[in-house]
Design an enzyme around this catalytic site. Structure first.
Site, PDB file in Angstrom:
ATOM      1  N   GLU A 196      -5.744  -4.642  10.538  1.00  0.00           N
ATOM      2  CA  GLU A 196      -4.746  -3.602  10.746  1.00  0.00           C
ATOM      3  C   GLU A 196      -5.105  -2.786  11.994  1.00  0.00           C
ATOM      4  O   GLU A 196      -5.899  -1.848  11.907  1.00  0.00           O
ATOM      5  CB  GLU A 196      -4.711  -2.656   9.542  1.00  0.00           C
ATOM      6  CG  GLU A 196      -4.323  -3.315   8.244  1.00  0.00           C
ATOM      7  CD  GLU A 196      -3.674  -2.323   7.288  1.00  0.00           C
ATOM      8  OE1 GLU A 196      -2.555  -2.600   6.851  1.00  0.00           O
ATOM      9  OE2 GLU A 196      -4.280  -1.268   7.016  1.00  0.00           O
ATOM     10  N   GLY A 229       2.179   2.398  10.836  1.00  0.00           N
ATOM     11  CA  GLY A 229       3.185   3.442  10.712  1.00  0.00           C
ATOM     12  C   GLY A 229       3.867   3.823  12.016  1.00  0.00           C
ATOM     13  O   GLY A 229       4.546   4.841  12.096  1.00  0.00           O
ATOM     14  N   SER A 242       2.988  -1.957  10.498  1.00  0.00           N
ATOM     15  CA  SER A 242       4.418  -2.017  10.825  1.00  0.00           C
ATOM     16  C   SER A 242       5.069  -3.361  10.508  1.00  0.00           C
ATOM     17  O   SER A 242       5.981  -3.802  11.214  1.00  0.00           O
ATOM     18  CB  SER A 242       4.657  -1.631  12.296  1.00  0.00           C
ATOM     19  OG  SER A 242       4.265  -0.293  12.528  1.00  0.00           O
ATOM     20  N   ASN A 244       0.867  -1.179   0.000  1.00  0.00           N
ATOM     21  CA  ASN A 244       0.000   0.000   0.000  1.00  0.00           C
ATOM     22  C   ASN A 244       0.903   1.228   0.000  1.00  0.00           C
ATOM     23  O   ASN A 244       1.446   1.599   1.034  1.00  0.00           O
ATOM     24  CB  ASN A 244      -0.888  -0.041   1.256  1.00  0.00           C
ATOM     25  CG  ASN A 244      -1.715   1.223   1.408  1.00  0.00           C
ATOM     26  OD1 ASN A 244      -1.801   2.042   0.491  1.00  0.00           O
ATOM     27  ND2 ASN A 244      -2.334   1.380   2.575  1.00  0.00           N
ATOM     28  N   HIS A 301      -9.619   1.429   4.629  1.00  0.00           N
ATOM     29  CA  HIS A 301      -8.381   1.621   5.381  1.00  0.00           C
ATOM     30  C   HIS A 301      -8.632   2.602   6.527  1.00  0.00           C
ATOM     31  O   HIS A 301      -9.406   3.541   6.379  1.00  0.00           O
ATOM     32  CB  HIS A 301      -7.284   2.154   4.444  1.00  0.00           C
ATOM     33  CG  HIS A 301      -5.935   2.134   5.080  1.00  0.00           C
ATOM     34  ND1 HIS A 301      -5.526   3.075   5.988  1.00  0.00           N
ATOM     35  CD2 HIS A 301      -4.909   1.259   4.968  1.00  0.00           C
ATOM     36  CE1 HIS A 301      -4.305   2.775   6.397  1.00  0.00           C
ATOM     37  NE2 HIS A 301      -3.906   1.682   5.797  1.00  0.00           N
ATOM     38  N   GLU A 320      -7.003   4.971   7.609  1.00  0.00           N
ATOM     39  CA  GLU A 320      -6.718   6.381   7.294  1.00  0.00           C
ATOM     40  C   GLU A 320      -7.900   7.016   6.569  1.00  0.00           C
ATOM     41  O   GLU A 320      -8.081   8.238   6.629  1.00  0.00           O
ATOM     42  CB  GLU A 320      -5.425   6.473   6.469  1.00  0.00           C
ATOM     43  CG  GLU A 320      -4.199   6.212   7.344  1.00  0.00           C
ATOM     44  CD  GLU A 320      -2.997   5.636   6.623  1.00  0.00           C
ATOM     45  OE1 GLU A 320      -2.959   5.690   5.384  1.00  0.00           O
ATOM     46  OE2 GLU A 320      -2.104   5.109   7.325  1.00  0.00           O
ATOM     47  N   LYS A 348       0.146   4.207  -0.374  1.00  0.00           N
ATOM     48  CA  LYS A 348      -0.515   5.408   0.181  1.00  0.00           C
ATOM     49  C   LYS A 348      -0.261   6.609  -0.738  1.00  0.00           C
ATOM     50  O   LYS A 348      -0.137   6.435  -1.948  1.00  0.00           O
ATOM     51  CB  LYS A 348      -0.059   5.652   1.619  1.00  0.00           C
ATOM     52  CG  LYS A 348      -0.178   4.385   2.484  1.00  0.00           C
ATOM     53  CD  LYS A 348      -0.047   4.638   3.940  1.00  0.00           C
ATOM     54  CE  LYS A 348      -0.163   3.311   4.695  1.00  0.00           C
ATOM     55  NZ  LYS A 348      -0.208   3.461   6.142  1.00  0.00           N
TER      56      LYS A 348
HETATM   57  P1  PGA Z   1       2.572   0.400   7.697  1.00  0.00           P
HETATM   58  O1  PGA Z   1       1.139   0.626   7.007  1.00  0.00           O
HETATM   59  O2  PGA Z   1       3.124  -0.876   7.165  1.00  0.00           O
HETATM   60  O3  PGA Z   1       3.376   1.606   7.280  1.00  0.00           O
HETATM   61  O4  PGA Z   1       2.343   0.351   9.165  1.00  0.00           O
HETATM   62  C1  PGA Z   1       0.277  -0.448   6.792  1.00  0.00           C
HETATM   63  C2  PGA Z   1      -1.002   0.045   6.161  1.00  0.00           C
HETATM   64  O5  PGA Z   1      -1.461   1.131   6.517  1.00  0.00           O
HETATM   65  O6  PGA Z   1      -1.583  -0.623   5.304  1.00  0.00           O
END
Ligand code: PGA
Length: 244
Positions: free
Chosen positions: A168, A174, A206, A11, A98, A100, A13
């Site tokens: 997640e 992150g 992460s 992803n 997601h 976010e 982003k």
């Molecule tokens: P990350 O993000 O691996 O940077 O923690 C995962 C995600 O948001 O899909």
């Protein structure tokens, strides 16, 4: 029953201008073409790069996905992209719900549900994200939150072919923090009972080359949704190799 092959999904982003995005896609595609990857691979670049990345990975066996779609097929929805547009651009998958987008764009389970229906209408596999916040975990609500998100976010008609679910935890995205292996296994076991047989369930939050192997060795973890580490070809590839 057939074994579920593992899936490592990147992803990206809101990251990647044309030159570095193309370089990343070409790097991963070259590795995939050179050997037999240990797992299925999916990259989800930002909308501006979907077509370019699709061209760069063509023939490599890597699948292409979007990061969101609008419920409608077309119309007066300035700034949005439809599932049909993603399909037309070469996508086979789309990430939906997601955290976010749930927190930053006000998406509810009902919103996600409508988007999943749109993805299926267009013939895309929906990668539906669920996960609890830190406060919810500390209150002992992680399982209840994930179960409610799953039942609210999935329309009728889910199958192991049109759906991938990504657990997640919001607090792990992150941050460099991850749940314990027992906690991941416990949530995945609950999700397994709520999903069609053989649905692939990913862990995300992460994931990096250092922790991928132990997370991916859990019986109900069928792969990973990778954010930050998917932006470096070496790291993304190391995570994919951890499926061996
Ligand atoms: P990350 O993000 O691996 O940077 O923690 C995962 C995600 O948001 O899909």
């Amino acid at each position: 029953m057939a074994l579920r092959s593992k899936l490592i999904a990147g992803n990206w982003k809101m990251n990647g201008l044309r030159a570095p995005g193309l370089a990343l896609a070409r790097d991963i595609a070259a590795r995939a073409a050179a050997g037999s990857p240990a797992c299925d691979l999916l990259v989800c670049p930002p909308a501006t790069l979907v077509i370019l990345v699709g061209e760069a990975i063509a023939g490599s066996g890597i699948a292409l996905g979007g990061q969101d779609c609008h419920p409608k097929e077309n119309g007066a929805c300035t700034g949005d992209v439809s599932a049909e547009m993603l399909k037309d651009a070469g996508c086979s998958h789309v990430i939906l719900g997601h955290s976010e987008r749930r927190s930053g764009c006000g998406e509810t389970d009902a919103t996600v549900n409508a988007k999943v229906a749109a993805a299926w209408r267009a013939g895309l596999t929906a990668v539906v994200c669920v996960g609890e916040t830190r406060a919810e975990r500390e209150a002992g609500l992680a399982t209840a939150v994930v179960s409610a998100q799953l039942s609210g976010s999935l329309p009728a008609g889910a199958t192991a072919d049109n759906l991938v679910v990504a657990y997640e935890p919001v607090w792990a995205i992150g941050t460099g923090l991850t749940p314990t292996l027992d906690d991941i296994a416990a949530i995945h076991a609950v999700m397994r009972t709520a999903l069609p047989p053989q649905t692939r369930m990913l862990y995300g939050g992460s994931v990096n080359p250092g922790n991928a192997r132990e997370i991916l060795s859990l019986g109900d973890v069928d792969g990973a949704l990778v954010g930050g580490a998917s932006l470096k070809a070496d790291d993304f590839w190391a995570i994919a190799e951890a499926c061996r």
